[in-house]
Design an enzyme around this catalytic site. Sequence first.
Site, PDB file in Angstrom:
ATOM      1  N   GLU A 275       0.833  -1.208   0.000  1.00  0.00           N
ATOM      2  CA  GLU A 275       0.000   0.000   0.000  1.00  0.00           C
ATOM      3  C   GLU A 275       0.867   1.256   0.000  1.00  0.00           C
ATOM      4  O   GLU A 275       0.528   2.248  -0.655  1.00  0.00           O
ATOM      5  CB  GLU A 275      -0.944  -0.009   1.207  1.00  0.00           C
ATOM      6  CG  GLU A 275      -1.870  -1.219   1.285  1.00  0.00           C
ATOM      7  CD  GLU A 275      -2.680  -1.437   0.024  1.00  0.00           C
ATOM      8  OE1 GLU A 275      -2.997  -0.456  -0.664  1.00  0.00           O
ATOM      9  OE2 GLU A 275      -3.001  -2.599  -0.291  1.00  0.00           O
ATOM     10  N   ASP A 350       3.632  -4.228  -6.151  1.00  0.00           N
ATOM     11  CA  ASP A 350       4.204  -5.484  -5.639  1.00  0.00           C
ATOM     12  C   ASP A 350       5.721  -5.447  -5.689  1.00  0.00           C
ATOM     13  O   ASP A 350       6.411  -5.790  -4.715  1.00  0.00           O
ATOM     14  CB  ASP A 350       3.699  -6.666  -6.471  1.00  0.00           C
ATOM     15  CG  ASP A 350       2.312  -7.140  -6.056  1.00  0.00           C
ATOM     16  OD1 ASP A 350       1.843  -6.747  -4.972  1.00  0.00           O
ATOM     17  OD2 ASP A 350       1.695  -7.909  -6.823  1.00  0.00           O
TER      18      ASP A 350
END
Length: 411
Positions: A275, A350
């Site tokens: 995040e 990611d």
Amino acid sequence: MKTRSTMIWISLITLALLFSLVYLWYALFPGQIRPEAVRFFGVEQIEQGRDYSRGIRISYILNFIVQTLFLLWILASGRGSRLSRACEQWAQGRKWSGYLAFYLVIWSLLALIRLPFTFFSGFYWQQLWGFSTQSFPSWWGDFLKESLLDLVLGGVGVFLLFLAFRNWPRIWWLICGIFFSLWLVIQSLFWPVFVAPLFNHFQPIANPEITSMVNELANKADLAIDEMLVMDASIRTTKANAYFAGVGETKRIVLYDNLLNQYPKEEIKAVIAHEMAHWQKGHIARGLFLGTLGSFLVWGGAYLVLRQEMSRHHVPPLVWAVFLLFVVLVNFVSAPLQNSISRQMEIEADQTAILLTEDPQAAIQLQMNLALKNRSDLSPPKFIEWFSYTHPSVLTRIEKINEVGVPFPLK
């Protein structure tokens, strides 16, 4: 101009029909399991994910098909024109009352069409698979709140749309594009503060181990994290998730309480890093920019297809139904492009997160655990992944993570 408008309609309807049929086919018949999926997961796990996803996908595509057919029918049959005239007659010269009446009728009919599909995928199917922790009265309350928000915000949108039609007949599409761009920013700013709390309770994460983890990652990412919140998702679902939201002073990272309670610290750290990576890479700002750019293209297309439905002196309520059908079709056929952009952002987040945690094994284990516990399709048909996935499939995420870090040992 009429020929151009006709070509736009034919192209949209043809593409929507083609995509719908192919999507439905792969929802029913997903094909063979990918060999690489069996390297990470058992065949029974893969079949369970497919069975769960099948119900969600069929409900989604049938919902789209039925709503689209309804709008096509009401416009092509002439019933929409008769309803439009009836609303104008009822309003007795009060044009805004006629617009509002037509909007309320169409909105109510579409809400009734959506209801069984929403109930099936949002409540029945979740109960059947053991994900839902919500009672029917609680689900119904959420549905009514969501519907009321949609009704009110949609009504404001209709008011602004017809305001632009009447006051700026030549450049209404440009004015609407500006309105919509402002709305995107306002929504991003205020949704976390005013809308999300209508459905869930949020509070700062109190666990010192987690807060220390956040500070460590924030320093490494050179970010100032104002709010790290936990959401009481367990009152509705057993699923685990996290998200980032807001802009400016309302930016926040939100973790499901299920995630904090059920996952090891290494995997929670991987979630937080993911995040934060969205923030570090400016994905909200990039999404707002692309959304604004796309909206002007859509409004320009709407201008071309609506010109024959209206004149400078008369804008019938029917224009709303025509516009709605156009937007529904455009959103559907452009889904592959929108979702491709979203998947690229997720892959970037990611891979950036791996550089923050330096722990690719935890990131991959997280993706595997989330996919298994949430009953994700572990071997989705390539068409469905291309068309409708906002996030990469678990196999794609593992592959992209392995490009950055040490490969995860196979079982």
